[in-house]
Every structure is written in C-alpha cells, then in structure tokens.
Design a protein around this motif. Structure first.
Motif, short mmCIF file in Angstrom:
data_model
loop_
_atom_site.label_atom_id
_atom_site.label_comp_id
_atom_site.label_asym_id
_atom_site.label_seq_id
_atom_site.Cartn_x
_atom_site.Cartn_y
_atom_site.Cartn_z
N ARG A 197 -5.01 1.33 6.61
CA ARG A 197 -5.29 0.14 7.39
C ARG A 197 -6.02 -0.95 6.58
O ARG A 197 -6.03 -2.12 6.99
CB ARG A 197 -6.10 0.49 8.64
CG ARG A 197 -7.48 1.01 8.40
CD ARG A 197 -8.27 1.00 9.73
NE ARG A 197 -9.37 1.94 9.70
CZ ARG A 197 -9.35 3.12 10.28
NH1 ARG A 197 -8.26 3.52 10.91
NH2 ARG A 197 -10.39 3.93 10.23
N ASN A 198 -6.61 -0.56 5.45
CA ASN A 198 -7.31 -1.54 4.63
C ASN A 198 -6.38 -2.38 3.77
O ASN A 198 -6.84 -3.29 3.07
CB ASN A 198 -8.35 -0.83 3.75
CG ASN A 198 -9.52 -0.31 4.56
OD1 ASN A 198 -10.28 -1.08 5.15
ND2 ASN A 198 -9.66 1.01 4.62
N GLN A 199 -5.06 -2.12 3.84
CA GLN A 199 -4.10 -3.00 3.16
C GLN A 199 -4.10 -4.39 3.78
O GLN A 199 -3.73 -5.37 3.14
CB GLN A 199 -2.69 -2.42 3.26
CG GLN A 199 -2.50 -1.13 2.50
CD GLN A 199 -1.10 -0.60 2.67
OE1 GLN A 199 -0.21 -0.92 1.89
NE2 GLN A 199 -0.89 0.20 3.71
N GLY A 200 -4.50 -4.48 5.06
CA GLY A 200 -4.56 -5.77 5.73
C GLY A 200 -3.23 -6.22 6.30
O GLY A 200 -2.28 -5.43 6.42
N ARG A 201 -3.16 -7.47 6.61
CA ARG A 201 -1.97 -8.04 7.25
C ARG A 201 -0.76 -7.98 6.31
O ARG A 201 -0.91 -7.86 5.10
CB ARG A 201 -2.25 -9.50 7.63
CG ARG A 201 -2.68 -10.37 6.46
CD ARG A 201 -2.89 -11.81 6.85
NE ARG A 201 -3.57 -12.56 5.82
CZ ARG A 201 -3.00 -13.03 4.71
NH1 ARG A 201 -1.70 -12.81 4.49
NH2 ARG A 201 -3.70 -13.71 3.81
N PRO A 202 0.44 -8.11 6.88
CA PRO A 202 1.65 -8.09 6.04
C PRO A 202 1.60 -9.17 4.96
O PRO A 202 1.23 -10.32 5.23
CB PRO A 202 2.77 -8.36 7.04
CG PRO A 202 2.24 -7.85 8.35
CD PRO A 202 0.76 -8.17 8.32
N GLY A 203 1.93 -8.81 3.76
CA GLY A 203 1.96 -9.76 2.66
C GLY A 203 0.66 -9.84 1.87
O GLY A 203 0.65 -10.35 0.75
N LEU A 204 -0.44 -9.34 2.44
CA LEU A 204 -1.72 -9.47 1.76
C LEU A 204 -1.77 -8.60 0.50
O LEU A 204 -2.27 -9.03 -0.54
CB LEU A 204 -2.86 -9.09 2.71
CG LEU A 204 -4.29 -9.21 2.12
CD1 LEU A 204 -4.55 -10.63 1.63
CD2 LEU A 204 -5.32 -8.83 3.18
N ALA A 205 -1.25 -7.38 0.59
CA ALA A 205 -1.28 -6.49 -0.57
C ALA A 205 -0.52 -7.10 -1.75
O ALA A 205 -0.98 -7.04 -2.90
CB ALA A 205 -0.69 -5.12 -0.21
N ALA A 206 0.63 -7.70 -1.48
CA ALA A 206 1.41 -8.32 -2.55
C ALA A 206 0.67 -9.52 -3.13
O ALA A 206 0.67 -9.74 -4.36
CB ALA A 206 2.77 -8.74 -2.02
N ALA A 207 0.02 -10.29 -2.27
CA ALA A 207 -0.73 -11.46 -2.74
C ALA A 207 -1.90 -11.03 -3.63
O ALA A 207 -2.21 -11.69 -4.63
CB ALA A 207 -1.23 -12.27 -1.55
#
Length: 281
Positions: A197-207
């Motif tokens: 769950r700490n990956q955050g919102r969609p797209g945040l990990a890639a950013a």
C-alpha cells in the motif's frame, strides 16, 4: 503445498511414528509438524528433498526469557505475504535482510528439528532458528545469535553436524553475524514501508523511479515528484524492494544519494552471510 514421500507418507497414512531416538546407523533425522498439525519424523535426506519447510509452522515454540526486552513475535514477510515466527531482535534483523533479497522465495521460523547420534550412540538434537528457500531450490538453515558465544558449548558442537547435514541436502547452514547498528536501523526504518500500500496512487511508483534515474539526494528527488508527505512513503517502499538504491551502511537522511535500482535489494548480504514484529504495514 508440502509433499512428504517415503517414510513420511506412510506415517501420514497410518498414524505418526513418535520415535524419541534416531535409528542407529540411519544418519540424521528430521522432525517437523505437517500442515495437519501432526508431528512427523523421517530421514533427513528424504525430508530435505520432499518437504517444503518454508511453508511449515515452528516445530517448537521460541522460548520466552524473563527479563529480556524483546520476546517472540511474528514478522510480516513482503516476500511471501505471510507471517514468520520470530524469536529475537537478532533474528528479526536477519529476516529483514532475507526478506529484501530477490532470490529468496520462502521463509520460516524453526520449521525443523535435526536429530543425530554421536559415536557412543547418544542422541542429540538442534532446531535452527531460520529457514530460507531460494529461487534455485537451494536453502539456508541459520541461527541468529546476538553475540558470538550465544548458545554456549552445545551450539558450538552442533555447528559441524549441521553444516554436514545441510551439505548433504544441498543446503547451507550458518550462524549469521549480527548487523551493524546503522545498517539495522536503516533496514528497520525501510521495513516499515514494505507493504504494497506504500506504493501510493497509480503512477507514483513510476514517477519516483524516473526522478532518481540519475543519482541525487533523497529529498531533492522526492520534491521533484511532489509533496514529500505523499511521495516519501513511495520512495522508502522502492528502497526496500530495490527499485531504488542507497547505501545502508550510512545513516539514512534527506541528503543521502539515491539512484535507480535494478530490481534487487541494495546492500544485501550474500546468501551465506546473510520495527516491531509486525512492522508499520
């Protein structure tokens, strides 16, 4: 799923053998608790080939030592998505190291007891604290002493026996050295962000990964993505899983250099060297 063959399968079908001694001349014996909660004893060579020790509950409980600040607990593994029985702070530290290793695919606490005889026929036993399974099918049985002399003479005498038994099975046995304080503190902090769950919102990990395509200070890359309150958990999550890398032998702070990872855990030990019990999930 755990599979038991030979002696173990016969015992499972006809009521378990509860021997208290290893048969003379049979070499090492393994004792474990099967998925049905029944105690099984069989030849170590057979069990090592057929039993998925990483899926088993402890064969005996971790002891509770009066006066110690840290007692037995359970570690939530990001590798397996399950809890692993844990008996000490030193063991928890080693679980953190192994849980970050991308080659590790399974973990268990005290899943097997080994029995053997000495030259005079006296029976001995030992329960290693930790079992780790690797992606190539090999495994590590380990103890996690908080200091070199932990376990006393009994532990010292067990080492060559356990090394030989593991070598026969294609495993390794090690007494893992305690982590240095800075490394342990860094891993404990990052472990608090290991849950998906700490990956955050969609797209945040890639950013986040893109922001650290070149090495830069942690806070600089974080602020390039957005509000640190939102972004930092994703950065720490990526550092735990090796998508980003940073040195673990220096204190983790806002100015430590972070770079794009390769999918492996930075600073991990090799397989033979090696928050609270639940972690901040």
């Amino acid at each position: 799923m755990m599979h038991v063959s030979g002696k173990g399968a016969a015992a499972a079908a006809g009521g378990r053998s509860r021997q208290t001694r290893a048969d003379a001349g049979s070499g090492w014996e393994a004792v474990f608790v099967d998925p049905l909660g029944q105690v099984v004893q069989q030849r170590w060579a057979d069990a090592a080939l057929a039993v998925a020790f990483e899926e088993l509950e402890p064969v005996s409980a971790f002891p509770v030592v009066p006066g110690q600040r840290w007692g037995p607990g359970r570690w939530w593994s990001a590798t397996t998505g399950r809890h692993v029985a844990c008996g000490s702070a030193a063991m928890r530290a080693q679980l953190m190291v192994l849980d970050r290793d991308p080659e590790v695919v399974g973990l268990a606490g005290r899943p097997v007891r080994l029995l053997w005889r000495d030259g005079s026929g006296k029976v001995y036993s030992w329960v290693p604290q930790l079992f780790a399974r690797y992606s190539d099918g090999t495994a590590l049985l380990a103890d996690c002493p908080s200091r070199p002399e932990a376990g006393g003479e009994r532990a010292r005498r067990a080492v060559p026996v356990l090394e030989a038994a593991c070598a026969q099975a294609g495993y390794r046995y090690r007494r893992l050295e305690p982590l240095q304080k800075v490394e342990a503190a860094n891993l404990k902090w990052l472990a608090g962000y290991r849950h998906p769950r700490n990956q955050g919102r969609p797209g945040l990990a890639a950013a986040v990964r893109e922001a650290f395509a070149r090495p830069r200070p942690l806070i600089e890359g974080t602020e390039a993505v957005g509000d640190p309150i939102e972004v930092l958990p994703a950065v720490f999550h990526a550092l735990w899983h090796g998508h980003l890398t940073a040195p673990v032998d220096v204190p983790l702070n806002a100015h430590v250099l972070v770079s794009h990872g390769t999918g492996g855990a930075d600073g991990r030990r090799d397989r033979t060297g090696g928050p609270d019990s639940e972690g901040r999930q």
